[in-house]
Design a protein around this motif. Sequence first.
Motif, PDB file in Angstrom:
ATOM      1  N   UNK A  73       0.835  -1.205   0.000  1.00  0.00           N
ATOM      2  CA  UNK A  73       0.000   0.000   0.000  1.00  0.00           C
ATOM      3  C   UNK A  73       0.870   1.256   0.000  1.00  0.00           C
ATOM      4  N   UNK A  74       1.948   1.234   0.798  1.00  0.00           N
ATOM      5  CA  UNK A  74       2.819   2.410   0.870  1.00  0.00           C
ATOM      6  C   UNK A  74       3.496   2.649  -0.484  1.00  0.00           C
ATOM      7  N   UNK A  75       3.966   1.578  -1.140  1.00  0.00           N
ATOM      8  CA  UNK A  75       4.600   1.772  -2.448  1.00  0.00           C
ATOM      9  C   UNK A  75       3.585   2.251  -3.491  1.00  0.00           C
ATOM     10  N   UNK A  76       2.350   1.759  -3.405  1.00  0.00           N
ATOM     11  CA  UNK A  76       1.311   2.242  -4.323  1.00  0.00           C
ATOM     12  C   UNK A  76       1.077   3.734  -4.102  1.00  0.00           C
ATOM     13  N   UNK A  77       1.041   4.145  -2.829  1.00  0.00           N
ATOM     14  CA  UNK A  77       0.849   5.566  -2.526  1.00  0.00           C
ATOM     15  C   UNK A  77       2.034   6.383  -3.042  1.00  0.00           C
ATOM     16  N   UNK A  78       3.261   5.860  -2.868  1.00  0.00           N
ATOM     17  CA  UNK A  78       4.443   6.571  -3.374  1.00  0.00           C
ATOM     18  C   UNK A  78       4.352   6.720  -4.893  1.00  0.00           C
ATOM     19  N   UNK A  79       3.878   5.657  -5.554  1.00  0.00           N
ATOM     20  CA  UNK A  79       3.716   5.697  -7.006  1.00  0.00           C
ATOM     21  C   UNK A  79       2.731   6.786  -7.408  1.00  0.00           C
ATOM     22  N   UNK A  80       1.600   6.850  -6.712  1.00  0.00           N
ATOM     23  CA  UNK A  80       0.569   7.838  -7.056  1.00  0.00           C
ATOM     24  C   UNK A  80       1.065   9.255  -6.791  1.00  0.00           C
ATOM     25  N   UNK A  81       1.741   9.452  -5.642  1.00  0.00           N
ATOM     26  CA  UNK A  81       2.189  10.800  -5.282  1.00  0.00           C
ATOM     27  C   UNK A  81       3.318  11.254  -6.218  1.00  0.00           C
ATOM     28  N   UNK A  82       4.312  10.371  -6.440  1.00  0.00           N
ATOM     29  CA  UNK A  82       5.424  10.769  -7.313  1.00  0.00           C
ATOM     30  C   UNK A  82       4.926  10.981  -8.744  1.00  0.00           C
ATOM     31  N   UNK A  83       3.954  10.167  -9.164  1.00  0.00           N
ATOM     32  CA  UNK A  83       3.399  10.332 -10.506  1.00  0.00           C
ATOM     33  C   UNK A  83       2.658  11.653 -10.641  1.00  0.00           C
ATOM     34  N   UNK A  84       1.950  12.017  -9.573  1.00  0.00           N
ATOM     35  CA  UNK A  84       1.225  13.287  -9.577  1.00  0.00           C
ATOM     36  C   UNK A  84       2.197  14.463  -9.682  1.00  0.00           C
ATOM     37  N   UNK A  85       3.284  14.388  -8.902  1.00  0.00           N
ATOM     38  CA  UNK A  85       4.291  15.462  -8.936  1.00  0.00           C
ATOM     39  C   UNK A  85       5.019  15.493 -10.283  1.00  0.00           C
ATOM     40  N   UNK A  86       5.094  14.352 -10.938  1.00  0.00           N
ATOM     41  CA  UNK A  86       5.732  14.269 -12.248  1.00  0.00           C
ATOM     42  C   UNK A  86       4.786  14.798 -13.326  1.00  0.00           C
ATOM     43  N   UNK A  87       3.497  14.556 -13.118  1.00  0.00           N
ATOM     44  CA  UNK A  87       2.503  14.951 -14.116  1.00  0.00           C
ATOM     45  C   UNK A  87       2.409  16.453 -14.290  1.00  0.00           C
ATOM     46  N   UNK A  88       2.540  17.187 -13.189  1.00  0.00           N
ATOM     47  CA  UNK A  88       2.372  18.643 -13.279  1.00  0.00           C
ATOM     48  C   UNK A  88       3.377  19.280 -14.247  1.00  0.00           C
ATOM     49  N   UNK A  91      -0.787  18.742 -15.458  1.00  0.00           N
ATOM     50  CA  UNK A  91      -1.844  18.484 -14.479  1.00  0.00           C
ATOM     51  C   UNK A  91      -1.344  17.496 -13.434  1.00  0.00           C
ATOM     52  N   UNK A  92      -1.868  17.649 -12.187  1.00  0.00           N
ATOM     53  CA  UNK A  92      -1.510  16.699 -11.141  1.00  0.00           C
ATOM     54  C   UNK A  92      -2.272  15.387 -11.297  1.00  0.00           C
ATOM     55  N   UNK A  93      -3.492  15.474 -11.807  1.00  0.00           N
ATOM     56  CA  UNK A  93      -4.330  14.283 -11.820  1.00  0.00           C
ATOM     57  C   UNK A  93      -5.333  14.340 -12.962  1.00  0.00           C
ATOM     58  N   UNK A  94      -5.558  13.218 -13.628  1.00  0.00           N
ATOM     59  CA  UNK A  94      -6.685  13.061 -14.545  1.00  0.00           C
ATOM     60  C   UNK A  94      -7.279  11.680 -14.273  1.00  0.00           C
ATOM     61  N   UNK A  95      -8.525  11.494 -14.672  1.00  0.00           N
ATOM     62  CA  UNK A  95      -9.171  10.198 -14.463  1.00  0.00           C
ATOM     63  C   UNK A  95      -9.023   9.351 -15.714  1.00  0.00           C
ATOM     64  N   UNK A  96      -7.804   9.089 -16.124  1.00  0.00           N
ATOM     65  CA  UNK A  96      -7.627   8.197 -17.273  1.00  0.00           C
ATOM     66  C   UNK A  96      -7.474   6.754 -16.770  1.00  0.00           C
ATOM     67  N   UNK A  97      -7.400   5.806 -17.704  1.00  0.00           N
ATOM     68  CA  UNK A  97      -7.429   4.391 -17.334  1.00  0.00           C
ATOM     69  C   UNK A  97      -6.313   3.997 -16.387  1.00  0.00           C
ATOM     70  N   UNK A  98      -5.088   4.455 -16.643  1.00  0.00           N
ATOM     71  CA  UNK A  98      -3.950   4.039 -15.838  1.00  0.00           C
ATOM     72  C   UNK A  98      -4.009   4.624 -14.434  1.00  0.00           C
ATOM     73  N   UNK A  99      -4.258   5.910 -14.339  1.00  0.00           N
ATOM     74  CA  UNK A  99      -4.250   6.563 -13.029  1.00  0.00           C
ATOM     75  C   UNK A  99      -5.393   6.045 -12.165  1.00  0.00           C
ATOM     76  N   UNK A 100      -6.564   5.879 -12.784  1.00  0.00           N
ATOM     77  CA  UNK A 100      -7.731   5.422 -12.029  1.00  0.00           C
ATOM     78  C   UNK A 100      -7.534   3.993 -11.526  1.00  0.00           C
ATOM     79  N   UNK A 101      -7.022   3.094 -12.398  1.00  0.00           N
ATOM     80  CA  UNK A 101      -6.861   1.706 -11.965  1.00  0.00           C
ATOM     81  C   UNK A 101      -5.789   1.600 -10.876  1.00  0.00           C
ATOM     82  N   UNK A 102      -4.787   2.482 -10.912  1.00  0.00           N
ATOM     83  CA  UNK A 102      -3.761   2.476  -9.861  1.00  0.00           C
ATOM     84  C   UNK A 102      -4.356   2.960  -8.536  1.00  0.00           C
ATOM     85  N   UNK A 103      -5.257   3.928  -8.606  1.00  0.00           N
ATOM     86  CA  UNK A 103      -5.921   4.398  -7.383  1.00  0.00           C
ATOM     87  C   UNK A 103      -6.803   3.291  -6.808  1.00  0.00           C
ATOM     88  N   UNK A 104      -7.456   2.529  -7.699  1.00  0.00           N
ATOM     89  CA  UNK A 104      -8.275   1.400  -7.255  1.00  0.00           C
ATOM     90  C   UNK A 104      -7.401   0.381  -6.518  1.00  0.00           C
TER      91      UNK A 104
END
Lengths: 242, 145
Positions: A99-114, A119-132
Motif C-alpha cells: 500500500x505504501x509503495x502504491x501511494x508513493x507511485x501515485x504521489x510521485x506520478x502526480x508530482x511528475x505529471x504537473x 496536471x496533477x491528476x486526470x481520471x484516465x485508465x492508468x491513473x484510475x486503476x492504480x488508485x483502485x
Amino acid sequence: MAVHRFANPARFLRIARVATPIVFALGMILTGAALYIGLFASPPDYQQGESVRIMYVHVPAAWLGSGGYFSLALASAGWLIWRHPLAAVAARAIAPAGAVFTAICLISGSLWGKPTWGTYWVWDGRLTSMLVLLFLYIGYIALSAAEGERAGERKGAAILALVGVINLPIIKYSVEWWNTLHQGPSLKLTGSSIAPEMLTPLLMSLAGFTLLFAAIVLMRMRAMLAEARVEARSRRLAEATA
Amino acid sequence: MKAKTQRLYLVVGALVALGGAGVLALSTLGDTATYFYSPSDLAAKGLPDAAIRLGGMVEQGSLVRQGQTVRFVVTDFAKTYPVTYTGILPDLFREGQGVIAEGRIDRAAGVFHAETILAKHDEKYMPPEVTKSLKAAKPAVGQVL
C-alpha cells in the motif's frame, strides 16, 4: 511438496534471521547507488529535462505496488487453499508495504505529471486503476484487522485479495486498451525505449527497491511470529496461575 | 477428494468466473473508458455537442501564435482537426508531440475550442545529446527541441 519445508514457522525463522540483514543491506546499497546515479549522475531527458529523474522512484514504486499485490494474492491463496499458517502471516506482512509503495507511485506520478503533462491528476485508465489498487490494499488491511479482532480466520480478507487480482491486468493494459494521458510501456520483455545511461540506474533501482521490499516483509513476518509467540506464552502463563 | 484439492478447484473456478465477468464488463465499458477521442474517432462517430477531449499529435508546422491565442492542428496521421486555445500551454507542448485538448467543437467554424491543454509524451527517454547527434546525422528528423 517442497513448499512445505518453508511453511514450517520454526524453519522459516531460522532462515529469515540470517537472510533479513543480508537482503536489507544489499537493498540499501543497490538503492543508494541507483538513486545517486539516477538523481545526479545520469543525463536529463531530451523532452522533459530534469523532471525525468522522478522515474527512478516512480517506476519501482509502481512495480512493487502491483507486484506486491500479486504476492499478497498468492499468499492469500496459500492460506485459503492449503492453510499454510506462514502464508497468512506473509499476506498480512505484505499488505501495508504494498500500500505504501502504491501511494508513493501515485504521489510521485502526480508530482511528475504537473511539469510534464500540465496536471496533477486526470481520471484516465492508468491513473484510475492504480488508485483502485490503493483502495484494494486499504480494504484488505481494514478487513483483515476487523476479522483478526474477532479472532476470525481472515477468510474474507483473503477472498478480497484474490478478487482484486483482476485489477492487475487492467493496470498493465490500460494504456493499450484505451486512449490515456499516461504513455505506453517503456520497459517490455522485448526491449526498452529508454537510453542505456538511464536504463541502468532504473534497473538498479528496480532491483534495489525490490530487495528493500523483501526485507520489510521479512522483518514484519518475524515481528508478527514473535508477537504470536509472546501472546501464546502469556496465555499459557495466565492459565497456569489461574 | 481431499478438502485441499476441493478448495483449490473452488478458488480456481471462482477466479475463472471472475475473469470472465471482468472481460464481459470491460468489453461493455469499451470506448466509454477512453480518456480522449482521436480525429479519426470524430470523423467516424460524428461530432458531439458535449464537452469532449480531443487527442493526437500536434502537426509539424501547424502552430500559429497570436498573442495569448494559439492555433494548431491535431493529427492521428489519418485525420486531422484544427484547434484554438487561449491561455498558458504546458512546458512539453510542442509540434510533433502528443497533446490532449479539452473543450467543445464549433460546428460552424469547424474548429475545436480548447479550454484546457495537456501535453502527452511518448515512452521514449533519452539524453539531449543523442537527439542532437541524431539531428546532425539526419536533419529530416524534425524534433523541435
